[in-house]
Design a protein around this motif. Structure first.
Motif, mmCIF file in Angstrom:
data_model
loop_
_atom_site.group_PDB
_atom_site.id
_atom_site.type_symbol
_atom_site.label_atom_id
_atom_site.label_comp_id
_atom_site.label_asym_id
_atom_site.label_seq_id
_atom_site.Cartn_x
_atom_site.Cartn_y
_atom_site.Cartn_z
ATOM 1 N N UNK A 182 0.837 -1.195 0.000
ATOM 2 C CA UNK A 182 0.000 0.000 0.000
ATOM 3 C C UNK A 182 0.881 1.257 0.000
ATOM 4 N N UNK A 183 1.965 1.233 0.750
ATOM 5 C CA UNK A 183 2.901 2.362 0.764
ATOM 6 C C UNK A 183 3.583 2.499 -0.603
ATOM 7 N N UNK A 184 3.850 1.371 -1.242
ATOM 8 C CA UNK A 184 4.437 1.414 -2.585
ATOM 9 C C UNK A 184 3.464 2.041 -3.582
ATOM 10 N N UNK A 185 2.177 1.712 -3.447
ATOM 11 C CA UNK A 185 1.175 2.337 -4.325
ATOM 12 C C UNK A 185 1.129 3.843 -4.107
ATOM 13 N N UNK A 186 1.206 4.269 -2.849
ATOM 14 C CA UNK A 186 1.213 5.704 -2.570
ATOM 15 C C UNK A 186 2.485 6.359 -3.121
ATOM 16 N N UNK A 187 3.596 5.645 -3.042
ATOM 17 C CA UNK A 187 4.852 6.189 -3.568
ATOM 18 C C UNK A 187 4.810 6.335 -5.089
ATOM 19 N N UNK A 188 4.010 5.522 -5.756
ATOM 20 C CA UNK A 188 3.898 5.635 -7.220
ATOM 21 C C UNK A 188 3.408 7.009 -7.655
ATOM 22 N N UNK A 189 2.607 7.659 -6.809
ATOM 23 C CA UNK A 189 2.085 8.982 -7.178
ATOM 24 C C UNK A 189 3.177 10.036 -7.233
ATOM 25 N N UNK A 190 4.333 9.748 -6.646
ATOM 26 C CA UNK A 190 5.432 10.717 -6.666
ATOM 27 C C UNK A 190 6.363 10.538 -7.858
ATOM 28 N N UNK A 191 6.158 9.500 -8.648
ATOM 29 C CA UNK A 191 7.084 9.223 -9.747
ATOM 30 C C UNK A 191 7.208 10.358 -10.777
ATOM 31 N N UNK A 192 6.112 11.043 -11.159
ATOM 32 C CA UNK A 192 6.303 12.156 -12.101
ATOM 33 C C UNK A 192 7.201 13.260 -11.541
ATOM 34 N N UNK A 193 7.028 13.591 -10.277
ATOM 35 C CA UNK A 193 7.878 14.621 -9.666
ATOM 36 C C UNK A 193 9.318 14.132 -9.559
ATOM 37 N N UNK A 194 9.496 12.871 -9.196
ATOM 38 C CA UNK A 194 10.835 12.306 -9.100
ATOM 39 C C UNK A 194 11.516 12.305 -10.472
ATOM 40 N N UNK A 195 10.781 11.980 -11.504
ATOM 41 C CA UNK A 195 11.323 11.980 -12.871
ATOM 42 C C UNK A 195 11.756 13.390 -13.275
ATOM 43 N N UNK A 196 10.943 14.393 -12.941
ATOM 44 C CA UNK A 196 11.300 15.777 -13.259
ATOM 45 C C UNK A 196 12.572 16.202 -12.541
ATOM 46 N N UNK A 197 12.728 15.767 -11.295
ATOM 47 C CA UNK A 197 13.938 16.113 -10.538
ATOM 48 C C UNK A 197 15.153 15.417 -11.138
ATOM 49 N N UNK A 198 15.016 14.148 -11.468
ATOM 50 C CA UNK A 198 16.147 13.401 -12.035
ATOM 51 C C UNK A 198 16.556 13.968 -13.391
ATOM 52 N N UNK A 199 15.589 14.227 -14.255
ATOM 53 C CA UNK A 199 15.879 14.730 -15.604
ATOM 54 C C UNK A 199 16.175 16.234 -15.618
ATOM 55 N N UNK A 200 15.877 16.922 -14.533
ATOM 56 C CA UNK A 200 16.037 18.374 -14.416
ATOM 57 C C UNK A 200 15.350 19.091 -15.574
ATOM 58 N N UNK A 201 14.079 18.759 -15.780
ATOM 59 C CA UNK A 201 13.312 19.395 -16.848
ATOM 60 C C UNK A 201 13.020 20.842 -16.486
ATOM 61 N N UNK A 202 12.691 21.608 -17.484
ATOM 62 C CA UNK A 202 12.342 23.007 -17.250
ATOM 63 C C UNK A 202 11.018 23.307 -17.939
ATOM 64 N N UNK A 203 10.427 24.385 -17.501
ATOM 65 C CA UNK A 203 9.191 24.869 -18.109
ATOM 66 C C UNK A 203 9.281 26.385 -18.149
ATOM 67 N N UNK A 204 8.654 26.968 -19.143
ATOM 68 C CA UNK A 204 8.700 28.418 -19.223
ATOM 69 C C UNK A 204 7.970 28.945 -20.435
ATOM 70 N N UNK A 205 8.042 30.264 -20.580
ATOM 71 C CA UNK A 205 7.388 30.921 -21.698
ATOM 72 C C UNK A 205 8.185 32.143 -22.116
ATOM 73 N N UNK A 206 7.922 32.573 -23.332
ATOM 74 C CA UNK A 206 8.555 33.765 -23.867
ATOM 75 C C UNK A 206 7.509 34.548 -24.643
#
Length: 142
Positions: free
Chosen positions: A39-63
């Motif tokens: 059950x804790x592993x299922x809850x941890x799955x919800x953090x994977x998108x944020x973890x992926x963004x941190x690992x890949x160091x993605x950016x977002x922005x506009x001009x």
């Protein structure tokens, strides 16, 4: 009008601290309260998108330039010619987040990605200085 640029990195101290806090809480629940590991592993799955963004160091922005509005988030990107834009619409949702749409002269709405936008008050000020009409709608369901 001078160009306006906004960029945000997803690898920041706040995101890392939140992830550490969530994982620490899940481990504490397993140790202190004998929570079921799957059950804790299922809850941890919800953090994977944020973890992926941190690992890949993605950016977002506009001009915003004299002719176009460009945005990017991760590997997605888009742009609008400002000559096609009639006005911008800011919708405050029930969770107090603000969604921004560009309303084209053809009455079509183009929703701008939330993560690529600067703080809404700053963005509204930039759009007003650029000569665009800005509509604000608070707590609408649709």
């Amino acid at each position: 009008m001078t160009a306006f640029t906004f960029t945000r990195q997803n690898r920041n101290q706040r995101t890392v601290l939140i992830l550490i806090g969530v994982y620490a809480m899940l481990i504490a629940l397993m140790i202190l309260l004998n929570a079921v590991w799957w059950l804790m592993a299922l809850l941890a799955l919800t953090t994977l998108p944020a973890l992926w963004d941190v690992i890949k160091d993605t950016s977002a922005g506009m001009e915003l330039t004299d002719e176009t509005l460009r945005w990017h988030t991760g590997q997605r990107q888009g742009q609008l010619k400002l000559s096609e834009v009639d006005r911008f619409r800011f919708d405050t949702r029930w969770d107090f987040s603000v969604r921004v749409s560009a309303v084209l002269k053809s009455d079509k709405r183009v929703r701008l990605p939330d993560e690529s936008l600067p703080p809404h008050k700053q963005f509204e000020m930039v759009l007003n200085q650029a000569g665009f009409a800005v509509e604000r709608h608070h707590f609408r369901v649709f």
